[in-house]
Design a protein around this motif. Structure first.
Motif: not given
Lengths: 173, 173
Positions: A137-152
């Motif tokens: 039911m939650k109203n979710i509106q997320i914009e996000d900027e991605i500039d990397r990834f990680q090796l774990m």
């Protein structure tokens, strides 16, 4: 050793995801909120690791920072009762995923790639129904900027430590 | 946002430290076992962060991989009842520490630099005495090779996410 590759969204998104994970995800303490790009795979040879790191630098350099959008809570039920923030499957994410399933990378694709941030898993059937009912039911509106990834890599207790970060456009090979 | 800088030792050393932390360190779930190079400091400006990242790349490039040695369990008592694996304070570690307290970095040195991996903290007085008594008897002989450090930020729940890794000799500015 078991390795995995993931994107951490920005702090605000991690904090929001953690507000659910804290109660509903037993992996809460093992890794920060993340989008998995490549599920756990085995690398025991230092030279092979070095090769994959070089590949990951190449991939990061070919990638430009991009925006992701999250507009709903979804679920993998009935396969598993995992509940997640659904990340719109834009081509940048799919390309990253595919590059990490080809060439020198071990192929370890088990399901179709559905980019997501897990917020609940391993719940009992009743808990799952309650939690999904209310999160849906939650109203979710997320914009996000991605500039990397990680090796774990994974420790014996199941938690993950970052081996290396790969910043888009900034990893000369 | 709060940032911090740390070294993660290799997996075997993290696993050993976690075998103690699991029982004796309430921060067990917040961050993998680590040597803190720079305690938490505030950065709220993106340009300032960018400057510090450039500085950290310079520092990483000036540094060669080095070996650390851990030969005993020690304690900060009576200041705090923290118990730790004492890392021999070789010049490479001290230089990293000092570089991160000068130039563009905020000075946030509270105590003298004692390189260590915390394995127990925030124990009651009696627990502390018991645990230190038994850990102190352990024969610890660890050698480990260090080739990178990590810049992390703290989430609202107190846990740390890696922002970037800096590999010695491999971070062209």
């Amino acid at each position: 050793m078991k390795y995995g590759i993931a994107i951490f969204p920005t702090k605000a998104v991690q904090d929001e995801a953690n507000s659910y994970r804290k109660r509903y995800d037993p992996h809460y303490a093992l890794i920060p909120p993340h989008i998995t790009l490549k599920e756990a795979f085995q690398v025991d040879d230092d030279d092979q690791l070095e090769e994959l790191v070089t590949e990951l630098k190449r991939i990061a350099n070919e990638t430009k920072p991009f925006k992701i959008n999250i507009n709903k809570v979804s679920t993998f039920a009935p396969v598993t009762n995992t509940i997640y923030l659904k990340v719109e499957p834009i081509k940048e994410l799919i390309e990253l995923y595919e590059k990490m399933q080809s060439g020198k990378f071990p192929k370890n694709q088990e399901y179709a790639f559905v980019p997501h941030i897990t917020i609940a898993q391993k719940l009992s059937h009743d808990e799952y129904s309650d939690v999904f009912g209310s999160l849906q039911m939650k109203n979710i509106q997320i914009e996000d900027e991605i500039d990397r990834f990680q090796l774990m890599y994974q420790l014996d207790n199941g938690s993950w430590t970052v081996h290396d970060s790969f910043v888009f456009g900034k990893e000369p090979v």
